[in-house]
Design a protein around this motif. Structure first.
Motif, PDB file in Angstrom:
ATOM      1  N   ILE A  51      -1.262   0.726  -6.272  1.00 21.39           N
ATOM      2  CA  ILE A  51      -1.466  -0.538  -6.980  1.00 21.39           C
ATOM      3  C   ILE A  51      -0.364  -0.749  -8.010  1.00 21.39           C
ATOM      4  O   ILE A  51       0.178  -1.847  -8.154  1.00 21.39           O
ATOM      5  CB  ILE A  51      -2.852  -0.556  -7.649  1.00 21.39           C
ATOM      6  CG1 ILE A  51      -3.955  -0.695  -6.592  1.00 21.39           C
ATOM      7  CG2 ILE A  51      -2.958  -1.716  -8.650  1.00 21.39           C
ATOM      8  CD1 ILE A  51      -5.351  -0.537  -7.143  1.00 21.39           C
ATOM      9  N   SER A  52      -0.025   0.311  -8.721  1.00 21.43           N
ATOM     10  CA  SER A  52       0.998   0.197  -9.758  1.00 21.43           C
ATOM     11  C   SER A  52       2.406   0.149  -9.179  1.00 21.43           C
ATOM     12  O   SER A  52       3.314  -0.416  -9.796  1.00 21.43           O
ATOM     13  CB  SER A  52       0.882   1.370 -10.743  1.00 21.43           C
ATOM     14  OG  SER A  52       1.066   2.613 -10.071  1.00 21.43           O
ATOM     15  N   TRP A  53       2.599   0.725  -7.997  1.00 19.90           N
ATOM     16  CA  TRP A  53       3.943   0.791  -7.421  1.00 19.90           C
ATOM     17  C   TRP A  53       4.285  -0.408  -6.543  1.00 19.90           C
ATOM     18  O   TRP A  53       5.362  -0.992  -6.671  1.00 19.90           O
ATOM     19  CB  TRP A  53       4.101   2.071  -6.594  1.00 19.90           C
ATOM     20  CG  TRP A  53       4.141   3.327  -7.417  1.00 19.90           C
ATOM     21  CD1 TRP A  53       4.297   3.415  -8.775  1.00 19.90           C
ATOM     22  CD2 TRP A  53       4.021   4.663  -6.928  1.00 19.90           C
ATOM     23  NE1 TRP A  53       4.264   4.732  -9.173  1.00 19.90           N
ATOM     24  CE2 TRP A  53       4.107   5.531  -8.062  1.00 19.90           C
ATOM     25  CE3 TRP A  53       3.834   5.234  -5.683  1.00 19.90           C
ATOM     26  CZ2 TRP A  53       4.019   6.910  -7.946  1.00 19.90           C
ATOM     27  CZ3 TRP A  53       3.754   6.607  -5.567  1.00 19.90           C
ATOM     28  CH2 TRP A  53       3.852   7.440  -6.695  1.00 19.90           C
ATOM     29  N   VAL A  54       3.370  -0.761  -5.624  1.00 24.55           N
ATOM     30  CA  VAL A  54       3.708  -1.774  -4.623  1.00 24.55           C
ATOM     31  C   VAL A  54       2.738  -2.951  -4.594  1.00 24.55           C
ATOM     32  O   VAL A  54       2.986  -3.931  -3.898  1.00 24.55           O
ATOM     33  CB  VAL A  54       3.786  -1.142  -3.208  1.00 24.55           C
ATOM     34  CG1 VAL A  54       4.922  -0.155  -3.133  1.00 24.55           C
ATOM     35  CG2 VAL A  54       2.462  -0.477  -2.828  1.00 24.55           C
ATOM     36  N   GLY A  55       1.642  -2.879  -5.303  1.00 25.11           N
ATOM     37  CA  GLY A  55       0.715  -4.000  -5.349  1.00 25.11           C
ATOM     38  C   GLY A  55      -0.432  -3.887  -4.363  1.00 25.11           C
ATOM     39  O   GLY A  55      -0.431  -3.066  -3.444  1.00 25.11           O
ATOM     40  N   VAL A  56      -1.426  -4.748  -4.558  1.00 22.83           N
ATOM     41  CA  VAL A  56      -2.674  -4.686  -3.800  1.00 22.83           C
ATOM     42  C   VAL A  56      -2.461  -5.031  -2.328  1.00 22.83           C
ATOM     43  O   VAL A  56      -3.050  -4.414  -1.441  1.00 22.83           O
ATOM     44  CB  VAL A  56      -3.715  -5.629  -4.430  1.00 22.83           C
ATOM     45  CG1 VAL A  56      -4.974  -5.704  -3.569  1.00 22.83           C
ATOM     46  CG2 VAL A  56      -4.083  -5.151  -5.826  1.00 22.83           C
ATOM     47  N   LYS A  57      -1.625  -6.027  -2.050  1.00 23.86           N
ATOM     48  CA  LYS A  57      -1.423  -6.445  -0.658  1.00 23.86           C
ATOM     49  C   LYS A  57      -0.885  -5.295   0.193  1.00 23.86           C
ATOM     50  O   LYS A  57      -1.342  -5.086   1.326  1.00 23.86           O
ATOM     51  CB  LYS A  57      -0.469  -7.637  -0.614  1.00 23.86           C
ATOM     52  CG  LYS A  57      -1.042  -8.900  -1.226  1.00 23.86           C
ATOM     53  CD  LYS A  57      -0.025 -10.026  -1.204  1.00 23.86           C
ATOM     54  CE  LYS A  57      -0.575 -11.277  -1.883  1.00 23.86           C
ATOM     55  NZ  LYS A  57       0.425 -12.368  -1.950  1.00 23.86           N
ATOM     56  N   SER A  58       0.078  -4.562  -0.340  1.00 24.76           N
ATOM     57  CA  SER A  58       0.630  -3.434   0.407  1.00 24.76           C
ATOM     58  C   SER A  58      -0.420  -2.355   0.637  1.00 24.76           C
ATOM     59  O   SER A  58      -0.399  -1.668   1.660  1.00 24.76           O
ATOM     60  CB  SER A  58       1.835  -2.848  -0.341  1.00 24.76           C
ATOM     61  OG  SER A  58       2.881  -3.779  -0.428  1.00 24.76           O
ATOM     62  N   CYS A  59      -1.352  -2.210  -0.296  1.00 30.54           N
ATOM     63  CA  CYS A  59      -2.421  -1.231  -0.126  1.00 30.54           C
ATOM     64  C   CYS A  59      -3.315  -1.593   1.046  1.00 30.54           C
ATOM     65  O   CYS A  59      -3.712  -0.728   1.833  1.00 30.54           O
ATOM     66  CB  CYS A  59      -3.250  -1.134  -1.413  1.00 30.54           C
ATOM     67  SG  CYS A  59      -2.377  -0.420  -2.815  1.00 30.54           S
ATOM     68  N   PHE A  60      -3.646  -2.870   1.171  1.00 28.24           N
ATOM     69  CA  PHE A  60      -4.465  -3.292   2.309  1.00 28.24           C
ATOM     70  C   PHE A  60      -3.690  -3.162   3.619  1.00 28.24           C
ATOM     71  O   PHE A  60      -4.286  -2.854   4.664  1.00 28.24           O
ATOM     72  CB  PHE A  60      -4.957  -4.723   2.107  1.00 28.24           C
ATOM     73  CG  PHE A  60      -6.158  -4.829   1.218  1.00 28.24           C
ATOM     74  CD1 PHE A  60      -7.411  -4.430   1.675  1.00 28.24           C
ATOM     75  CD2 PHE A  60      -6.039  -5.303  -0.070  1.00 28.24           C
ATOM     76  CE1 PHE A  60      -8.521  -4.510   0.856  1.00 28.24           C
ATOM     77  CE2 PHE A  60      -7.148  -5.390  -0.904  1.00 28.24           C
ATOM     78  CZ  PHE A  60      -8.390  -4.999  -0.446  1.00 28.24           C
ATOM     79  N   MET A  61      -2.380  -3.401   3.581  1.00 28.96           N
ATOM     80  CA  MET A  61      -1.570  -3.184   4.774  1.00 28.96           C
ATOM     81  C   MET A  61      -1.613  -1.717   5.196  1.00 28.96           C
ATOM     82  O   MET A  61      -1.753  -1.395   6.380  1.00 28.96           O
ATOM     83  CB  MET A  61      -0.117  -3.605   4.512  1.00 28.96           C
ATOM     84  CG  MET A  61       0.095  -5.082   4.352  1.00 28.96           C
ATOM     85  SD  MET A  61       1.845  -5.470   4.016  1.00 28.96           S
ATOM     86  CE  MET A  61       1.751  -7.230   3.714  1.00 28.96           C
TER      87      MET A  61
END
Length: 209
Positions: free
Chosen positions: A169-179
């Motif tokens: 979340i802190s590095w790449v954001g929420v969208k990348s986490c769902f990806m």
């Protein structure tokens, strides 16, 4: 045999090792998604903790009602098949949430809906997940240790999911986490497709109960 050696006996089964790997791959993102939904809820309603509590409630509520049905399915359908389709179910939930992040104007209904979808997956998969260990381990003497290893691995998945989710979340954001969660569900499904077991224990000829 010492207790430490007993702990490693389940790892002599190739299918168990493969299934344990699949467990890490798909159960870790489940907890990561749980964290992500809580973060999104906090962003939507920064002065209220109600929705964060609701997410945890919706994650677990379907288990109460669907657990018995999931147990019935695990007794009548090949358990590995159930777990494969559950990966598709989890994949759809991550893709829906990812789409909502790009196009939805009101996120909160999607966040709660994703929590419900994931909880439904819990309800249907938990009985098959617990029962399939007996399908993977052919010797009764190794079954207790296998269940212990599997239970410990499930708890580790929770720690890993929260840790990876917090960092990403802190590095790449929420969208990348769902990806990432969607990708891991696909990988887990493909790995589970390489595991073929029946839902009844097949004892090896040389086993002595």
């Amino acid at each position: 045999m010492s207790a430490s050696m007993e702990l490693f006996r389940p790892f002599k089964y190739p299918l168990f090792r493969r299934f344990l790997l699949a467990e890490f791959i798909y159960r870790s993102p489940i907890w990561m998604v749980c964290l992500l939904l809580g973060v999104l809820a906090q962003q939507q309603h920064p002065h209220s903790t109600f929705y964060q509590g609701m997410i945890g409630f919706l994650y677990n509520l379907p288990v109460l009602f669907l657990g018995p049905l999931g147990g019935l399915l695990a007794d009548t359908i090949n358990r590995i098949v159930i777990l494969r389709w559950i990966q598709v179910w989890y994949l759809l939930s991550s893709l829906l949430m990812l789409g909502a992040l790009y196009w939805a104007h009101a996120l909160m209904p999607w966040i709660l809906g994703c929590a419900v979808i994931t909880g439904i997956g819990f309800g249907f998969s938990a009985p098959a997940l617990n029962a399939i260990i007996a399908d993977l381990i052919t010797k009764s003497a190794d079954l207790a240790a296998s269940i212990g290893v599997f239970t410990a691995a499930g708890r580790m998945c929770q720690f890993i999911g929260y840790a990876v989710g917090g960092l990403m979340i802190s590095w790449v954001g929420v969208k990348s986490c769902f990806m990432l969660s969607a990708l891991l569900y696909v990988v887990a499904c493909l790995l589970l497709c390489t595991i073929n077991v029946t839902s009844s224990r097949a004892h090896s000829p040389d086993e002595k109960d």
